[in-house]
Design a protein around this motif. Structure first.
Motif, PDB file in Angstrom:
ATOM      1  N   ALA A 180      -2.286  10.006   1.629  1.00  9.13           N
ATOM      2  CA  ALA A 180      -2.458   8.859   0.688  1.00  9.13           C
ATOM      3  C   ALA A 180      -1.724   9.492  -0.685  1.00  9.13           C
ATOM      4  CB  ALA A 180      -3.876   8.552   0.103  1.00  9.13           C
ATOM      5  N   ARG A 225       4.508  -0.150   9.116  1.00  6.01           N
ATOM      6  CA  ARG A 225       3.168  -0.231   8.350  1.00  6.01           C
ATOM      7  C   ARG A 225       2.043  -0.793   9.274  1.00  6.01           C
ATOM      8  NH1 ARG A 225       6.176  -3.976   6.332  1.00  6.01           N
ATOM      9  NH2 ARG A 225       5.080  -5.815   5.599  1.00  6.01           N
ATOM     10  N   TRP A 281      -1.435  -4.048   5.679  1.00 10.07           N
ATOM     11  CA  TRP A 281      -1.240  -2.937   4.487  1.00 10.07           C
ATOM     12  C   TRP A 281      -0.909  -3.347   3.299  1.00 10.07           C
ATOM     13  CZ3 TRP A 281      -3.811   1.306   5.940  1.00 10.07           C
ATOM     14  CH2 TRP A 281      -3.656   2.468   5.004  1.00 10.07           C
ATOM     15  N   TRP A 321       5.532   9.880  12.011  1.00 11.64           N
ATOM     16  CA  TRP A 321       4.007   9.654  12.076  1.00 11.64           C
ATOM     17  C   TRP A 321       3.465  10.305  13.093  1.00 11.64           C
ATOM     18  CZ3 TRP A 321       3.163   3.999  10.201  1.00 11.64           C
ATOM     19  CH2 TRP A 321       3.951   4.147   8.844  1.00 11.64           C
ATOM     20  N   GLN A 354       9.775   3.208   7.715  1.00  6.78           N
ATOM     21  CA  GLN A 354       8.176   3.370   7.637  1.00  6.78           C
ATOM     22  C   GLN A 354       7.569   2.207   7.123  1.00  6.78           C
ATOM     23  OE1 GLN A 354       6.766   7.194   5.987  1.00  6.78           O
ATOM     24  NE2 GLN A 354       8.723   7.714   5.402  1.00  6.78           N
ATOM     25  N   TRP A 355       8.251   1.477   6.434  1.00  4.74           N
ATOM     26  CA  TRP A 355       7.655   0.178   6.105  1.00  4.74           C
ATOM     27  C   TRP A 355       7.347  -0.744   7.157  1.00  4.74           C
ATOM     28  CZ3 TRP A 355      10.324  -4.965   4.806  1.00  4.74           C
ATOM     29  CH2 TRP A 355       9.573  -5.686   4.312  1.00  4.74           C
ATOM     30  N   PRO A 373       0.206   6.583   7.136  1.00  9.79           N
ATOM     31  CA  PRO A 373      -0.832   6.314   5.886  1.00  9.79           C
ATOM     32  C   PRO A 373      -2.262   6.480   6.089  1.00  9.79           C
ATOM     33  CG  PRO A 373       0.170   4.028   6.883  1.00  9.79           C
ATOM     34  CD  PRO A 373       0.962   5.244   7.580  1.00  9.79           C
ATOM     35  N   ASP A 374      -2.535   6.453   7.456  1.00  8.44           N
ATOM     36  CA  ASP A 374      -3.824   6.869   7.781  1.00  8.44           C
ATOM     37  C   ASP A 374      -4.156   8.317   7.441  1.00  8.44           C
ATOM     38  OD1 ASP A 374      -4.810   4.041   8.341  1.00  8.44           O
ATOM     39  OD2 ASP A 374      -4.032   4.430  10.257  1.00  8.44           O
ATOM     40  N   PRO A 390       4.407   3.214   2.688  1.00  7.65           N
ATOM     41  CA  PRO A 390       3.173   2.977   2.891  1.00  7.65           C
ATOM     42  C   PRO A 390       1.896   3.985   2.425  1.00  7.65           C
ATOM     43  CG  PRO A 390       4.556   2.402   4.793  1.00  7.65           C
ATOM     44  CD  PRO A 390       5.408   3.099   3.740  1.00  7.65           C
ATOM     45  N   GLN A 391       2.360   5.191   2.374  1.00  5.47           N
ATOM     46  CA  GLN A 391       1.597   6.357   2.201  1.00  5.47           C
ATOM     47  C   GLN A 391       1.056   6.170   0.578  1.00  5.47           C
ATOM     48  OE1 GLN A 391       4.179   6.670   3.707  1.00  5.47           O
ATOM     49  NE2 GLN A 391       3.859   7.887   5.601  1.00  5.47           N
ATOM     50  N   THR A 409       6.060  12.176   4.448  1.00 12.45           N
ATOM     51  CA  THR A 409       5.741  10.671   4.843  1.00 12.45           C
ATOM     52  C   THR A 409       6.210  10.511   6.172  1.00 12.45           C
ATOM     53  OG1 THR A 409       7.622   9.858   3.705  1.00 12.45           O
ATOM     54  CG2 THR A 409       5.288   9.982   2.548  1.00 12.45           C
ATOM     55  N   ARG A 434      -0.291   4.967  -2.835  1.00 13.35           N
ATOM     56  CA  ARG A 434      -1.470   4.059  -3.269  1.00 13.35           C
ATOM     57  C   ARG A 434      -1.193   3.654  -4.683  1.00 13.35           C
ATOM     58  NH1 ARG A 434      -2.147   5.210   1.498  1.00 13.35           N
ATOM     59  NH2 ARG A 434      -3.959   5.250   2.566  1.00 13.35           N
TER      60      ARG A 434
END
Length: 872
Positions: A411, A621, A625, A348, A617-618, A407-408, A437-438, A402, A440
């Protein structure tokens, strides 16, 4: 005019002086960088050499000190030297021959030292190491047979610690005409015969000039520094040149040859050119490692005064077998990238304000191929027949994206219209509670629920409008400007992936027409607002709704074609027909042949590799989230506890001023929301369930009754006229707080229950079985009951039977304000629906068509809740 010319000349002279000063500064900076790179290359060698020097010093000190102190210090120092040696020469670089096997390095790993033997001091033995690749030239002196054994071992270790093709070997052997290193011949190495030395040296000097001019270009001091600064493969292979001159005496070189050789010694290491020399004197230089061989032992610059006991040379058959295997791998081409090769060391770190850029694989030279989504190209079209690797490609692309964008910044909306659970792994599950997390939204098994694809496109359309309004407020024309003007806003780039998208556009019904309209709007305006579409399909040749709109397909300028894909690229571009399996054609110019890039795809479908990336990644997060929404077309939702009487908190007041709502099922929408029928004191506030599927009809009536009971005081009357529904009706009566049971003989009493101001709900199972004598009373209750807070929720097995109960063929359906159709075809629903000829509706299990006259323009598809099942 003369003064003007003089001033002009002075100004030009001043500019020339400044330019010369700048050039001198640049040259000085480059020289400083080159010196710094040489210093760094010496760090590893010096650490190893320092340990050996300390060990020798301890030995000398011990001769005058007590023996116990000597043994203690020498053992500690030897342990340190052994640890450093293991770090400097891992794997094939330092393993003894009896356990030796090649070890391919990780991408971006630095080269180390190479073992030539062991150093023994009393009872302590450590490896004897020398530098080569990116480190030094080797000058060997001594018995030719033993020297040649050392050279064979060094070459085998160097080849065994690099990837096939990264080392190119050239041998000058005028005495034995290449026979000294014949076991290496399967590699296709270049042998230079007598008289070819001068031309070979000239070629090496030209190569060094080209690398300095075109590859390093003044930005990096060496190829090693350039490789360390980039994520791709080494830009140039190492060139190892073995010079085996006359063993009886140093070979006489011409002045021109000596000058060229000296240039190579000074500049070769930085450009990846290394000499291994026997019988030719090399000039003194920091990059020259001298090794003197005598009686099975050697002394070298790295080991200092310590003697290295040489390892025996590797067997010739082992060298030949290894070189043959390397040659076979070279003929097959380098292996494809792994998913791990696409993932950066730190997650990220990228910003998506201007674009999304991520590799999906590598090309034939091993360099990673980046795929871009931004202003140009804005959208992607992926095509390939079944089994060609579409899902694998999508996995690789999502993993790469990802890992770079948090995630910011990104999406994801994922939709799979084929039968399968390709995107379920990115959501929480019973085996793995983590999620990406990305993400939705993920939709799986939706091949029978095109309505969910339409709901996702509507949601993206609303997001597009919201972003357009925000951009207008801030006078921004694209996402990057909006993020600058509104830093407090949450504006990630959105990527919507729709696999087998042709299912959504199949046919010429209202769903396909609206879907195409939404797609076209998103494709045209989405690029400026950071919304990107990725459509994948097995074969797009028959999709009339898409190919009939050139303005829509023209927006998908990024085309990715898998083997044997049709019509994804331009008609004259046949690259997809000839690429092998596990490859793809990436084209960012609408499929025009000149823009092709052939990509080898990694195996991204391995669940264990994905779990490691996803869990990383989780765990990273943001706090709080929320997990993504998973819509599974094969799953039947259960009635949530909040809609049961026991689910309402004790003492919770009923909402004042709002009509109670009967929950009938789950809407096929982006959010998991219930479908409600408001039962206010207006005419027609009754419900008719139509169809012959008993279990689903009973579930709809039970969900409606239980949700109404959870909203406040109410009275329920349950009339069961269908024997097959008695069990479900009895369970409902048992769960309701206040309910009366009526049979066929009690209907007269049921229709005469006086209103008392409390909502009264009459649930009728199989109301079409009521005798003709009860029809008048039923019509009266349907017509006038809602005004007195009495509502009928009944099940009729056909529209014709409902019509009979309402008065016959000419009867109006005004008393039925809401209906749910199960296995009733659209044409039969014409009298109940404002659409001419009835809605386009193809009944299917666990799906129903819901229409509320006071809310809907057209009916919507819902999923009846599971209520009466005994399993959770």
């Amino acid at each position: 005019m003369g003064s003007h010319r003089n001033a002009l000349v002075a100004a030009v002279r001043q500019e020339l002086a400044e330019a010369r000063g700048t050039a001198r500064a640049v040259l000085a900076a480059a020289e400083t960088a080159r010196a710094e790179a040489q210093r760094r290359r010496r760090v590893v060698r010096e650490a190893y050499s320092t340990c050996l020097a300390q060990l020798a010093e301890a030995r000398d000190t011990a001769r005058t000190d007590i023996l116990r102190r000597y043994r203690t210090e020498s053992a500690a120092l030897a342990s340190n030297a052994g640890t450093v040696a293991a770090l400097c020469a891992p794997g094939a670089a330092g393993t003894p021959w009896r356990m030796w096997s090649p070890t391919e390095p990780e991408r971006g790993a630095r080269t180390g030292l190479l073992r030539i033997g062991t150093i023994t001091l009393e009872h302590v033995t450590i490896p004897g190491l020398v530098p080569l690749l990116d480190g030094a030239h080797l000058s060997l002196d001594g018995d030719p047979a033993q020297v040649d054994g050392v050279i064979s071992g060094v070459l085998l270790r160097a080849l065994g610690t690099t990837r096939p093709g990264e080392v190119r070997l050239t041998v000058y052997d005028p005495e034995r005409l290449g026979g000294t290193l014949a076991p290496f011949a399967p590699l296709g190495l270049s042998f230079v015969g007598p008289g070819g030395l001068g031309a070979m040296l000239d070629d090496l000097v030209e190569h060094i000039c080209r690398v300095n001019e075109s590859v390093l270009a003044g930005e990096h001091a060496s190829l090693a520094a350039l490789t360390a600064a980039t994520t791709g493969p080494r830009p140039e292979p190492w060139r190892v040149v073995v010079l085996l001159a006359d063993p009886d005496g140093a070979e006489e070189l011409t002045p021109a040859q000596r000058a060229q050789l000296n240039r190579i010694v000074r500049t070769g290491v930085a450009c990846g050119v290394h000499l291994i020399v026997r019988g030719i004197d090399l000039p003194a230089h920091p990059t020259v490692e001298r090794i003197v061989v005598r009686d099975g032992a050697a002394v070298c610059d790295t080991a200092g005064d310590l003697t290295v006991r040489l390892d025996p040379p590797p067997p010739a058959d082992r060298i030949t077998a290894f070189c043959r295997s390397v040659a076979e791998r070279l003929r097959a081409g380098p292996p494809p990238a792994r998913l791990a090769d696409l993932i950066p060391d730190k997650l990220w770190t990228e910003c998506s304000a201007h674009e999304l850029s991520a590799p999906v694989g590598d090309c034939t030279d091993g360099s990673l191929v980046e795929v871009l989504l931004g202003d140009d190209p804005p959208h992607a079209l992926i095509g390939g027949p079944s089994g060609s690797g579409k899902t694998n490609l999508i996995y690789a692309w999502l993993g790469s994206m990802t890992a770079r964008y948090g995630p910011d910044e990104l999406a994801l909306y994922l939709l799979d219209f084929k039968e399968g659970v390709s995107f379920a792994r990115f959501t929480p599950g019973p085996r793995d509670p983590s999620w990406l997390p990305q993400v939705r939204l993920a939709g799986i098994n939706v091949n029978g629920d095109r309505e969910f694809g339409l709901a996702m496109l509507r949601h993206l359309g609303e997001e597009l409008r919201a972003r357009a309004l925000a951009a207008k407020r801030h006078d921004a024309t694209k996402l990057a400007e909006l993020r600058v003007e509104d830093p407090a806003g949450h504006w990630p780039r959105i990527v919507a992936v729709i696999d087998e998208f042709q299912v959504l556009l199949a046919g010429r019904d209202a769903v396909a027409e609206e879907a195409v309209t939404l797609l076209e709007d998103l494709a045209r305006r989405g690029r400026s607002q950071g919304i990107h579409l990725v459509l994948a399909s097995q074969d797009v040749s028959g999709i009339e709704a898409l190919w009939g709109r050139s303005g829509l397909i023209g927006q998908f300028t990024l085309r990715i074609a898998l083997p044997k894909a049709r019509r994804v690229l331009a008609d004259t571009n046949l690259a997809a027909a000839v690429i092998p399996r596990f490859h793809a054609v990436v084209n960012a110019d609408s499929g025009v042949a000149g823009a092709n890039r052939i990509v080898r795809l990694p195996d991204a479908g391995d669940r264990s590799a994905w779990q490691g990336l996803q869990r990383r990644q989780w765990r990273q997060r943001p706090d709080g989230w929320a997990p993504p929404r998973l819509f599974d077309g094969d799953a039947v939702p259960r009635l949530p506890e909040a809609y049961r009487p026991a689910g309402r908190p004790a003492g919770e007041p009923t909402t004042v001023g709002s009509s109670p709502g009967a929950v009938l099922g789950e809407r096929i929408d982006v959010a998991a929301r219930p479908a409600r029928l408001r039962l206010g004191r207006m005419p027609g506030r009754n419900l008719a369930v139509l169809g012959t599927r008993t279990d689903e009809a009973c579930d709809i009536l039970a969900a409606a009754a239980l949700s109404l009971a959870a909203q406040g005081p109410a009275h329920f009357s349950v009339a069961c006229l269908e024997p097959g529904a008695e069990h479900a009706a009895a369970r409902l009566v048992a769960e309701l707080p206040e309910a009366d049971w009526y049979g066929a003989a009690d209907l007269t009493d049921l229709f005469q229950v006086p209103p008392d101001g409390i909502p009264h709900y009459v649930l009728g199972y199989g109301l079409d079985s009521a005798g003709p004598e009860h029809r008048a009373a039923l019509r009266t209750m349907l017509t006038h009951g809602p005004e007195q807070r009495t509502h009928v929720l009944g099940w009729w097995r056909s529209v014709a039977r409902l019509r009979d109960d309402l008065g016959g063929p000419g009867a109006r359906f005004d008393a039925i304000g809401g209906w749910v159709a199960l296995d009733v075809h659209g044409a039969e629903l014409g009298p109940l629906c404002p659409q001419p000829g009835g809605p386009v509706w193809y009944p299917r299990p666990r799906r129903a068509l819901f229409f509320d006259r006071s809310v809907h323009r057209f009916p919507e598809v819902i999923i009846p809740y599971e209520v009466n099942s005994d399993h959770a």
